[in-house]
Write an enzyme that holds these catalytic residues in place. Structure first.
Site, PDB file in Angstrom:
ATOM      1  N   GLY A  88       0.843  -1.187   0.000  1.00 49.82           N
ATOM      2  CA  GLY A  88       0.000   0.000   0.000  1.00 49.82           C
ATOM      3  C   GLY A  88       0.874   1.230   0.000  1.00 49.82           C
ATOM      4  O   GLY A  88       2.104   1.125  -0.054  1.00 49.82           O
ATOM      5  N   GLY A  90       2.888   3.287   1.534  1.00 48.61           N
ATOM      6  CA  GLY A  90       3.607   3.293   2.807  1.00 48.61           C
ATOM      7  C   GLY A  90       4.282   4.616   3.075  1.00 48.61           C
ATOM      8  O   GLY A  90       4.743   4.891   4.175  1.00 48.61           O
ATOM      9  N   ARG A  91       4.379   5.418   2.021  1.00 49.88           N
ATOM     10  CA  ARG A  91       4.994   6.733   2.220  1.00 49.88           C
ATOM     11  C   ARG A  91       4.426   7.739   1.221  1.00 49.88           C
ATOM     12  O   ARG A  91       5.140   8.581   0.692  1.00 49.88           O
ATOM     13  CB  ARG A  91       6.496   6.646   2.078  1.00 49.88           C
ATOM     14  N   GLY A 124       8.284   6.005   6.084  1.00 48.10           N
ATOM     15  CA  GLY A 124       7.302   6.828   5.376  1.00 48.10           C
ATOM     16  C   GLY A 124       7.901   8.026   4.651  1.00 48.10           C
ATOM     17  O   GLY A 124       7.176   8.851   4.111  1.00 48.10           O
ATOM     18  N   ARG A 174       3.622  13.892  -7.083  1.00 49.23           N
ATOM     19  CA  ARG A 174       3.504  13.068  -8.282  1.00 49.23           C
ATOM     20  C   ARG A 174       2.105  13.228  -8.858  1.00 49.23           C
ATOM     21  O   ARG A 174       1.119  13.223  -8.138  1.00 49.23           O
ATOM     22  CB  ARG A 174       3.768  11.614  -7.901  1.00 49.23           C
ATOM     23  N   ASP A 246       3.085  -4.403  -8.153  1.00 44.70           N
ATOM     24  CA  ASP A 246       2.615  -3.182  -7.482  1.00 44.70           C
ATOM     25  C   ASP A 246       3.211  -1.936  -8.125  1.00 44.70           C
ATOM     26  O   ASP A 246       2.817  -0.822  -7.787  1.00 44.70           O
ATOM     27  CB  ASP A 246       2.947  -3.222  -5.982  1.00 44.70           C
ATOM     28  N   ASN A 247       4.151  -2.131  -9.040  1.00 41.66           N
ATOM     29  CA  ASN A 247       4.743  -0.988  -9.730  1.00 41.66           C
ATOM     30  C   ASN A 247       4.314  -0.927 -11.191  1.00 41.66           C
ATOM     31  O   ASN A 247       4.983  -0.312 -12.014  1.00 41.66           O
ATOM     32  CB  ASN A 247       6.264  -1.044  -9.628  1.00 41.66           C
ATOM     33  N   ASP A 256       6.706   4.579 -10.604  1.00 42.77           N
ATOM     34  CA  ASP A 256       7.649   4.133  -9.579  1.00 42.77           C
ATOM     35  C   ASP A 256       9.078   4.047 -10.099  1.00 42.77           C
ATOM     36  O   ASP A 256       9.617   2.977 -10.342  1.00 42.77           O
ATOM     37  CB  ASP A 256       7.199   2.813  -8.929  1.00 42.77           C
TER      38      ASP A 256
HETATM   39  P1  AMP Z   1       8.564   0.006  -4.038  1.00 40.63           P
HETATM   40  O1  AMP Z   1       8.954  -1.366  -4.515  1.00 40.63           O
HETATM   41  O2  AMP Z   1       9.700   0.953  -3.817  1.00 40.63           O
HETATM   42  O3  AMP Z   1       7.534   0.596  -4.925  1.00 40.63           O
HETATM   43  O4  AMP Z   1       7.901  -0.144  -2.584  1.00 40.63           O
HETATM   44  C1  AMP Z   1       7.269  -1.304  -2.130  1.00 40.63           C
HETATM   45  C2  AMP Z   1       6.431  -1.020  -0.905  1.00 40.63           C
HETATM   46  O5  AMP Z   1       7.214  -0.488   0.162  1.00 40.63           O
HETATM   47  C3  AMP Z   1       5.309  -0.026  -1.136  1.00 40.63           C
HETATM   48  O6  AMP Z   1       4.172  -0.470  -0.441  1.00 40.63           O
HETATM   49  C4  AMP Z   1       5.868   1.248  -0.555  1.00 40.63           C
HETATM   50  O7  AMP Z   1       4.851   2.126  -0.121  1.00 40.63           O
HETATM   51  C5  AMP Z   1       6.694   0.748   0.606  1.00 40.63           C
HETATM   52  N1  AMP Z   1       7.794   1.645   0.958  1.00 40.63           N
HETATM   53  C6  AMP Z   1       8.909   1.913   0.246  1.00 40.63           C
HETATM   54  N2  AMP Z   1       9.713   2.761   0.902  1.00 40.63           N
HETATM   55  C7  AMP Z   1       9.112   3.049   2.075  1.00 40.63           C
HETATM   56  C8  AMP Z   1       9.451   3.881   3.201  1.00 40.63           C
HETATM   57  N3  AMP Z   1      10.576   4.575   3.256  1.00 40.63           N
HETATM   58  N4  AMP Z   1       8.562   3.920   4.231  1.00 40.63           N
HETATM   59  C9  AMP Z   1       7.423   3.214   4.195  1.00 40.63           C
HETATM   60  N5  AMP Z   1       7.062   2.435   3.174  1.00 40.63           N
HETATM   61  C10 AMP Z   1       7.878   2.342   2.120  1.00 40.63           C
HETATM   62 MG    MG Z   2       6.009   0.959  -5.603  1.00 42.12          MG
END
Ligand code: AMP
Ligand code: MG
Length: 476
Positions: A88, A90-91, A124, A174, A246-247, A256
């Site tokens: 989800g 997350g940030r 986050g 974004r 998810d990307n 992403d």
């Molecule tokens: P990503 O593969 O970078 O798109 O991220 C995968 C998951 O990790 C997604 O659900 C993001 O929201 C979460 N995420 C990535 N970096 C952070 C962060 N620094 N703090 C919290 N959640 C994160």
């Molecule tokens: Mg992502």
């Protein structure tokens, strides 16, 4: 304080289990790094308001516009092949939506806006480096004519973010056609929540594919968009780097920008991501991976096609089986003009692949070699020019059967300048010292990638061996 900026939020009208309604977490000392004025105007937003003290507070997450319904979206996803049933934002926080000057609904999201229920172990936050990288690369992608999320603004938070050390925190604004991912469908499919899947599918069809006929039509539309998108990436030597489900946005936009990069020397197996140990997301695997991801979308949609009956599976499978043919056609539509072709003939793919093979064998620069074809100087791009000479005989024979204007076709299809990784890294290093002049200059040059100018001349040079960047980090 009130900020007069009208944001809608149609996503907030979906069932409550689609998101967590919440505001961004405020930061200590917002400071504007960059505002994309042209994009603001396109969105019908006033650059002056956005750049005002209140506007910057909003872009940092300290101020929510009156009447807005900010939220964090939930989704799932296959990350490097393994399924995570709950991911989800997350940030990130979706502030809301605007309908732009062309009548298109666009999401306005803050990335790096603080923890949410989906943060897991993360803080986050984002730091300045990846924010500048995403700003530059997503805007370059747009200028190259490739569907992508956009960057409206970058702000510093005045807070430190801990990674390998302490770095300045930043927030990217974004803009996206939507932030709905293949993983959004997977989230509800994994929970056997057919009602939510139906609501999501209806929403996506209404927002992105109004002509699509039901879930199968939706699948077809997404398959078509992804086939085109990956072909376009390949046409500019782009490696996404983390094509997890998810990307992958169902809108067909590139989303992403983490460990992504454009290739300098051409090699089909190039990988940049430091976390992609097995080359799952290497340059030449991107079409296969897109199909793999689309198969996840198809299986998530099955409950809406009458369940996992043989008939439903056969229909969805037939759509997926179309992907390779579609991709090959899109790839030719992208690469044909890169060697000056306006028409298609049998043997064209072979001709292009032969050139690419020779480039790979000699380590020719991807961008400069294609561009030099138009100028008749491609031979100089090959450390061993014989490899080029033999190919050029066949190429010239083929061009002889084409209409006039091959040079113009090639100049329109082959950019002069791309965001070379060593330049992006240089900009980030300067930004960390508080010097944003290199960032501004690179952003300016990348806005006109097909025009040769004295201003962009320095940015055309490939990295020296010392400058070469071989891995990018996960962009967190
Ligand atoms: P990503 O593969 O970078 O798109 O991220 C995968 C998951 O990790 C997604 O659900 C993001 O929201 C979460 N995420 C990535 N970096 C952070 C962060 N620094 N703090 C919290 N959640 C994160
Ligand atoms: Mg992502």
């Amino acid at each position: 304080m009130t900020l007069h900026l009208k944001l809608e939020n149609s996503y907030a009208t979906l069932p409550a289990r689609f998101y967590t309604a919440m505001a961004p977490t405020p930061v200590a000392a917002p400071a504007l790094v960059k505002l994309n004025e042209a994009l603001a105007l396109e969105l019908g937003l006033d650059p002056e308001t956005l750049g005002s003290a209140e506007g910057v507070q909003m872009l940092a997450g300290n101020l929510v516009p009156e009447g807005a319904t900010p939220l964090a979206q939930v989704y799932a996803g296959h990350q490097f092949g393994g399924f995570s049933p709950q991911l989800g934002d997350g940030r990130a926080i979706l502030l809301g939506e605007v309908v732009d000057r062309n009548g298109r609904r666009r999401d306005i999201q803050l990335k790096g806006s603080g923890p949410t229920p989906y943060s897991r172990m993360g803080d986050g936050r984002a730091w300045l480096g990846p924010v500048l990288r995403e700003y530059l690369v997503s805007e370059a992608m747009h200028a190259l004519g490739i569907p992508t999320t956009r960057a409206l603004a970058a702000v510093k938070t005045g807070e430190a973010v801990r990674r390998e050390g302490a770095f300045p925190g930043a927030v990217l604004t974004r803009v996206a056609a939507s932030h709905i991912r293949v993983g959004t469908f997977q989230y509800f499919a994994a929970r056997n929540d057919a009602e939510a899947l139906k609501a999501l599918s209806d929403y996506v069809i209404a927002r992105h594919y109004p002509d699509a006929d039901g879930p199968l039509g939706l699948l077809e539309a997404v398959v078509a968009k992804q086939a085109r998108l990956v072909a376009q990436w390949m046409g500019v030597g782009f490696i996404h780097g983390v094509m997890n489900t998810d990307n992958m946005a169902v809108s067909g936009e590139t989303i992403d920008y983490g460990p992504c990069a454009f290739m300098d020397r051409y090699h089909p197996q190039t990988v940049f991501s430091s976390i992609d140990q097995y080359g799952r997301y290497a340059f030449d695997r991107q079409a296969d991976i897109a199909l793999w991801n689309l198969a996840q979308l198809a299986s998530s949609l099955l409950p809406l096609m009458g369940g996992a009956t043989q008939e439903a599976i056969d229909r969805a499978t037939a759509v997926l089986h179309d992907f390779p043919t579609r991709f090959t056609a899109e790839w030719l539509a992208v690469f044909g003009p890169k060697i000056g072709l306006a028409n298609a003939e049998a043997g064209d793919a072979q001709l292009i692949h032969t050139l690419l093979d020779r480039m790979a064998a000699t380590g020719a620069d991807f961008t400069n070699t294609f561009r030099a074809l138009a100028d008749g100087t491609a031979r100089d791009q090959f450390p061993q020019p014989d490899a080029y000479d033999a190919w050029a005989v066949d190429w010239k024979a083929r061009l002889a059967r084409e209409p006039e204007g091959a040079g113009a076709r090639m100049r329109a299809a082959n950019p002069v300048v791309i965001p070379r990784n060593h330049r992006v890294e240089e900009v980030i290093r300067a930004g960390l010292r508080g010097d944003f002049a290199p960032f501004e200059q690179l952003a300016k040059v990348l806005a006109h990638p097909f025009e040769e100018s004295s201003e962009n001349a320095p940015y055309r040079t490939p990295p020296t061996p010392e400058e070469r960047v071989t891995a990018t980090f996960c962009g967190t």
